[in-house]
Write an enzyme that holds these catalytic residues in place. Structure first.
Site, PDB file in Angstrom:
ATOM      1  N   HIS A 135       0.832  -1.210   0.000  1.00 39.51           N
ATOM      2  CA  HIS A 135       0.000   0.000   0.000  1.00 39.51           C
ATOM      3  C   HIS A 135       0.863   1.255   0.000  1.00 39.51           C
ATOM      4  O   HIS A 135       0.632   2.186  -0.792  1.00 39.51           O
ATOM      5  CB  HIS A 135      -0.906  -0.019   1.228  1.00 39.51           C
ATOM      6  CG  HIS A 135      -1.686   1.242   1.446  1.00 39.51           C
ATOM      7  ND1 HIS A 135      -2.973   1.409   0.997  1.00 39.51           N
ATOM      8  CD2 HIS A 135      -1.345   2.412   2.071  1.00 39.51           C
ATOM      9  CE1 HIS A 135      -3.396   2.615   1.322  1.00 39.51           C
ATOM     10  NE2 HIS A 135      -2.438   3.240   1.974  1.00 39.51           N
ATOM     11  N   GLU A 136       1.869   1.287   0.867  1.00 42.28           N
ATOM     12  CA  GLU A 136       2.705   2.486   0.976  1.00 42.28           C
ATOM     13  C   GLU A 136       3.569   2.685  -0.267  1.00 42.28           C
ATOM     14  O   GLU A 136       3.740   3.814  -0.753  1.00 42.28           O
ATOM     15  CB  GLU A 136       3.577   2.411   2.234  1.00 42.28           C
ATOM     16  CG  GLU A 136       2.807   2.370   3.538  1.00 42.28           C
ATOM     17  CD  GLU A 136       1.878   3.567   3.714  1.00 42.28           C
ATOM     18  OE1 GLU A 136       2.147   4.638   3.131  1.00 42.28           O
ATOM     19  OE2 GLU A 136       0.877   3.429   4.442  1.00 42.28           O
ATOM     20  N   HIS A 139       1.623   4.309  -3.092  1.00 46.77           N
ATOM     21  CA  HIS A 139       1.537   5.766  -3.009  1.00 46.77           C
ATOM     22  C   HIS A 139       2.722   6.412  -3.731  1.00 46.77           C
ATOM     23  O   HIS A 139       2.565   7.388  -4.463  1.00 46.77           O
ATOM     24  CB  HIS A 139       1.543   6.225  -1.550  1.00 46.77           C
ATOM     25  CG  HIS A 139       0.226   6.142  -0.856  1.00 46.77           C
ATOM     26  ND1 HIS A 139      -0.929   6.716  -1.353  1.00 46.77           N
ATOM     27  CD2 HIS A 139      -0.124   5.577   0.340  1.00 46.77           C
ATOM     28  CE1 HIS A 139      -1.927   6.508  -0.507  1.00 46.77           C
ATOM     29  NE2 HIS A 139      -1.473   5.818   0.520  1.00 46.77           N
TER      30      HIS A 139
END
Length: 270
Positions: A135-136, A139
């Site tokens: 997820h990170e 980004h």
């Protein structure tokens, strides 16, 4: 004349300030280049490491590095297979475990990742950690930080336009117009924009963790644990930069089949 110039400037920015999202194929608002944002991000990351306790040599620290490397490799596989060779040029990947009770992790532009020890009891295992790191990293891969900077610049340009348009009115009227503009753009623009980023990062993160060999079904279990840990203390969704736990889990459930399909293209099946 000033109103015309401001309107023309905003229109020009919207026309030229777009980049292609390699995972969705859509155009995203972004007029901040990697060459502009990476050096600052790298310097801030190094400063953060100097000011915090970085854990090295433990099994948990090694797990953070191992999962991070697998997620990076998955990103490279996906991007190269989809015609984005060289997309990661300039990235300087780094993975660090930091001693903190905060239940958090983050990835700066350019691949600089931090995982706090406080989130490890909730990730529990590599699959849970891959959910977070995927997820990170997502980004960073689709430049969400630069997009937020771009959106803020447009918001500020719009505020200047409101100032010009109301310059002939009383100070009180001008203040009311600016407050109305700020509230409207925050709740109708900036916050939904951020929630869109979160949903997008979830979807891309599932793809990355699946290509890396982690079953994306495990993402649901992780977010259920996160929801239980929060104890229902999150603000209403429309007031938040993040979707509600229920919305997030529902979205992820719908996104998992695509993540598995993408992984299958690389010979990874669940």
């Amino acid at each position: 004349m000033k109103k015309v110039i401001l309107s023309a400037s905003a229109a020009l920015l919207l026309i030229v300030a777009c980049s292609t999202n390699p995972f969705t194929g859509k155009k995203d608002l972004n007029f901040v280049s990697n060459n502009q944002i990476f050096p600052t991000a790298f310097a801030q990351y190094d400063q953060f490491l100097k000011e915090n306790k970085v854990i090295k040599g433990t099994s948990q620290a090694q797990m953070v590095t191992s999962v991070g490397q697998k997620i990076k490799a998955a990103a490279e596989k996906y991007l190269n297979a989809n015609g984005y060779q060289g997309y990661l040029d300039g990235y300087q990947w780094e993975y660090n475990l930091v001693d903190s009770k905060d239940v958090n992790a983050w990835c700066m532009p350019g691949g600089k990742i931090v995982v706090y020890t406080g989130i490890l009891p909730i990730t529990k295992d590599e699959a849970g950690l891959a959910t977070v790191m995927g997820h990170e990293v997502a980004h960073a891969l689709v430049n969400h930080g630069a997009q937020r900077m771009s959106a803020t610049t447009l918001q500020e340009l719009g505020a200047a336009g409101v100032g010009v348009a109301t310059s002939g009115q009383s100070a009180t009227a001008q203040q009311l117009y600016q407050q109305a503009y700020g509230v409207t753009t925050q709740y109708a623009g900036i916050l939904p924009f951020s929630r869109k980023h979160e949903n997008e990062a979830d979807e891309i993160g599932l793809i990355l963790m699946a290509i890396a060999g982690y079953n994306p079904d495990k993402a649901i279990e992780f977010w259920q644990r996160m929801s239980a840990n929060s104890g229902g203390s999150a603000p209403p969704e429309f007031l938040s930069t993040h979707p509600s736990d229920a919305t997030r889990i529902s979205n992820i459930t719908a996104q998992i089949p695509n993540a598995k399909a993408q992984a299958a293209k690389f010979g990874v099946k669940f």
